[in-house]
Design an enzyme around this catalytic site. Structure first.
Site, mmCIF file in Angstrom:
data_model
loop_
_atom_site.group_PDB
_atom_site.id
_atom_site.type_symbol
_atom_site.label_atom_id
_atom_site.label_comp_id
_atom_site.label_asym_id
_atom_site.label_seq_id
_atom_site.Cartn_x
_atom_site.Cartn_y
_atom_site.Cartn_z
ATOM 1 C CB CYS A 115 -12.908 -8.977 -37.116
ATOM 2 S SG CYS A 115 -14.449 -8.587 -36.283
ATOM 3 C CG HIS A 249 -12.326 -6.286 -40.450
ATOM 4 N ND1 HIS A 249 -13.494 -6.919 -40.834
ATOM 5 C CD2 HIS A 249 -12.503 -5.935 -39.154
ATOM 6 C CE1 HIS A 249 -14.325 -6.947 -39.810
ATOM 7 N NE2 HIS A 249 -13.757 -6.346 -38.781
ATOM 8 C CG ASN A 279 -17.359 -5.697 -38.070
ATOM 9 O OD1 ASN A 279 -17.075 -6.691 -38.732
ATOM 10 N ND2 ASN A 279 -16.679 -5.329 -37.014
HETATM 11 N N1 ACO Z 1 -26.238 5.718 -30.589
HETATM 12 C C1 ACO Z 1 -26.177 6.842 -29.867
HETATM 13 N N2 ACO Z 1 -25.320 7.007 -28.835
HETATM 14 C C2 ACO Z 1 -24.496 5.989 -28.561
HETATM 15 C C3 ACO Z 1 -24.498 4.784 -29.286
HETATM 16 C C4 ACO Z 1 -25.434 4.665 -30.329
HETATM 17 N N3 ACO Z 1 -25.529 3.570 -31.089
HETATM 18 N N4 ACO Z 1 -23.582 3.968 -28.762
HETATM 19 C C5 ACO Z 1 -22.976 4.634 -27.770
HETATM 20 N N5 ACO Z 1 -23.543 5.846 -27.633
HETATM 21 C C6 ACO Z 1 -23.211 6.882 -26.686
HETATM 22 C C7 ACO Z 1 -22.535 6.360 -25.461
HETATM 23 O O1 ACO Z 1 -23.470 5.858 -24.535
HETATM 24 C C8 ACO Z 1 -21.823 7.578 -24.959
HETATM 25 O O2 ACO Z 1 -22.763 8.391 -24.279
HETATM 26 P P1 ACO Z 1 -22.325 9.171 -22.952
HETATM 27 O O3 ACO Z 1 -21.243 10.120 -23.382
HETATM 28 O O4 ACO Z 1 -23.588 9.840 -22.559
HETATM 29 O O5 ACO Z 1 -21.844 8.124 -22.011
HETATM 30 C C9 ACO Z 1 -21.434 8.311 -26.246
HETATM 31 O O6 ACO Z 1 -22.269 7.762 -27.269
HETATM 32 C C10 ACO Z 1 -19.993 8.115 -26.625
HETATM 33 O O7 ACO Z 1 -19.682 6.709 -26.513
HETATM 34 P P2 ACO Z 1 -18.273 6.142 -26.900
HETATM 35 O O8 ACO Z 1 -18.283 4.673 -26.703
HETATM 36 O O9 ACO Z 1 -17.225 6.942 -26.228
HETATM 37 O O10 ACO Z 1 -18.285 6.494 -28.425
HETATM 38 P P3 ACO Z 1 -17.102 6.391 -29.455
HETATM 39 O O11 ACO Z 1 -16.860 7.694 -30.076
HETATM 40 O O12 ACO Z 1 -15.927 5.665 -28.879
HETATM 41 O O13 ACO Z 1 -17.742 5.488 -30.597
HETATM 42 C C11 ACO Z 1 -17.615 3.211 -31.296
HETATM 43 C C12 ACO Z 1 -18.152 4.175 -30.263
HETATM 44 C C13 ACO Z 1 -18.232 3.542 -32.641
HETATM 45 C C14 ACO Z 1 -18.004 1.785 -30.899
HETATM 46 C C15 ACO Z 1 -16.076 3.372 -31.353
HETATM 47 O O14 ACO Z 1 -15.523 3.262 -30.086
HETATM 48 C C16 ACO Z 1 -15.452 2.386 -32.243
HETATM 49 O O15 ACO Z 1 -15.577 2.464 -33.452
HETATM 50 N N6 ACO Z 1 -14.713 1.416 -31.703
HETATM 51 C C17 ACO Z 1 -14.155 0.371 -32.456
HETATM 52 C C18 ACO Z 1 -14.999 -0.768 -32.239
HETATM 53 C C19 ACO Z 1 -15.234 -1.588 -33.464
HETATM 54 O O16 ACO Z 1 -15.162 -1.186 -34.600
HETATM 55 N N7 ACO Z 1 -15.561 -2.821 -33.176
HETATM 56 C C20 ACO Z 1 -15.869 -3.728 -34.185
HETATM 57 C C21 ACO Z 1 -15.347 -5.035 -33.804
HETATM 58 S S1 ACO Z 1 -13.639 -5.010 -33.699
HETATM 59 C C22 ACO Z 1 -13.117 -4.990 -35.210
HETATM 60 O O17 ACO Z 1 -13.740 -5.516 -36.073
HETATM 61 C C23 ACO Z 1 -11.875 -4.266 -35.432
#
Ligand code: ACO
Length: 322
Positions: A115, A249, A279
């Protein structure tokens, strides 16, 4: 001190026609529009057609950037293309773009920093131009992340999209304060297993799928982004108050908002496209730049701050006087 500056001559973008909304995704995996919007800010994203490859997207963006610059392919003597989803293992996707443009002089190569790829490509191009080695460069970020997504994994497949953006940079002597003012690149390979693809040429002889520890990425992102932007401010004497536009980004709305708050950047200066594009990895910054340039927000003389963070981890920033 070298007086040559790399000045932005034009930007362009290309997005595949097919769109995939959150509602479409809810038919494929156990997710909802509400969950995706609340956690990421993403509403829709573009997906390449089956017969479209990364170089097709890149070529269209490059042509748009050349048109915006009022230049032709013959004016370009360097192409630096950032991608983690190349057409083939080799040759570089950049040489397909070069051939597509009918350029037979100069050089073209790919660069991979996930990224952060566009900021890495911009810094690389800037150094080649400032050294006097090349005169005009196409800096491209182009991705077909849809090809490395596990479409049964709701934790990753909702986050990404396809697209390409391009910028024409020109080496100018006496640029009147315009141009790339500073770039700062960082990486820390200790985090390489937090965001990766579980396949590759030398490890599995396959392509693999994107895997991510989302919470870990989130936990590191804001601090790393703030650090490298502080480096850019320290190097130039500029600040959150003096920038006109912040073009981050586009990974996740929450990361963008938290970074802006931490740095004291006013919300109206932040360019957001993640809602429409998802993204798009290395393509996200030039896509956002092209959108804000096309609608008249970014104008000649504006001070534009770029930042990215991604797999590796890699991260970086750039300040440009447009
Ligand atoms: N729909 C519904 N529920 C979901 C989804 C989905 N698409 N994905 C995960 N869940 C569930 C999980 O299974 C979990 O359920 P559980 O509590 O029963 O186990 C719950 O939602 C919470 O999951 P978390 O992973 O803790 O959710 P979080 O609040 O951390 O959000 C996310 C996840 C959006 C990926 C977040 O961690 C994030 O934004 N991380 C940054 C990652 C990113 O942006 N990566 C891009 C590449 S890196 C970059 O470009 C910088």
């Amino acid at each position: 001190m070298n007086a040559i500056r790399s000045v932005v001559r034009g930007v362009g973008a290309y997005l595949p026609a097919r769109m995939l909304t959150n509602a479409d995704l809810a038919l494929m995996v156990d997710t909802s529009d509400e969950w995706i919007v609340q956690r990421t800010g993403i509403r829709t994203r573009h997906i390449a057609a089956d017969n479209e490859v990364t170089s097709d997207l890149a070529l269209a963006a490059a042509r748009a950037a050349l048109a915006d610059a009022g230049l032709g392919p013959g004016d370009i003597d360097l192409i630096v293309l950032a991608t983690s989803t190349p057409d083939n293992t080799f040759p570089a996707t950049a040489v397909s773009v070069q051939a597509g443009l009918g350029i037979t002089h100069g050089a073209a190569f790919d660069l991979q920093a996930v990224c952060s790829g566009f900021v890495y490509a911009l810094a690389t191009a800037d150094n080649f131009l400032k050294s006097g080695a090349y005169k005009r460069c196409l800096v491209i970020g182009a991705e077909t992340f849809s090809r490395i997504l596990d479409w049964s994994d709701r934790t990753t497949c909702v986050l990404f999209g396809d697209g390409a953006g391009a910028m024409v940079l020109e080496a100018m002597d006496g640029a009147d304060g315009r141009g790339v003012l500073t770039t700062h690149l960082r990486s820390d390979g200790r985090h390489k297993n937090k965001l990766y693809v579980d396949g590759g040429v030398s490890s599995t002889r396959s392509v693999g799928f994107l895997r991510m520890e989302g919470r870990e990425v989130f936990r590191h992102a804001v601090g790393m982004i703030a650090d490298v932007i502080t480096d850019a401010f320290d190097a130039t004497g500029e600040s959150a108050q003096t920038i006109d536009w912040f073009v981050p980004h586009q990974a996740n709305r929450r990361i963008i908002d938290a970074s802006a708050v931490k740095l004291g950047i006013a919300p109206e200066k932040v360019v957001i496209t993640v809602d429409q594009h998802g993204n798009t990895s290395a393509a996200s910054i030039p896509l956002a730049l092209a959108a804000a340039h096309a609608d008249g927000r970014i104008k000649k003389g504006d001070l534009v701050l770029l930042e990215a963070m991604g797999g590796g981890f890699t991260w970086g920033s750039a300040l440009i006087r447009w």
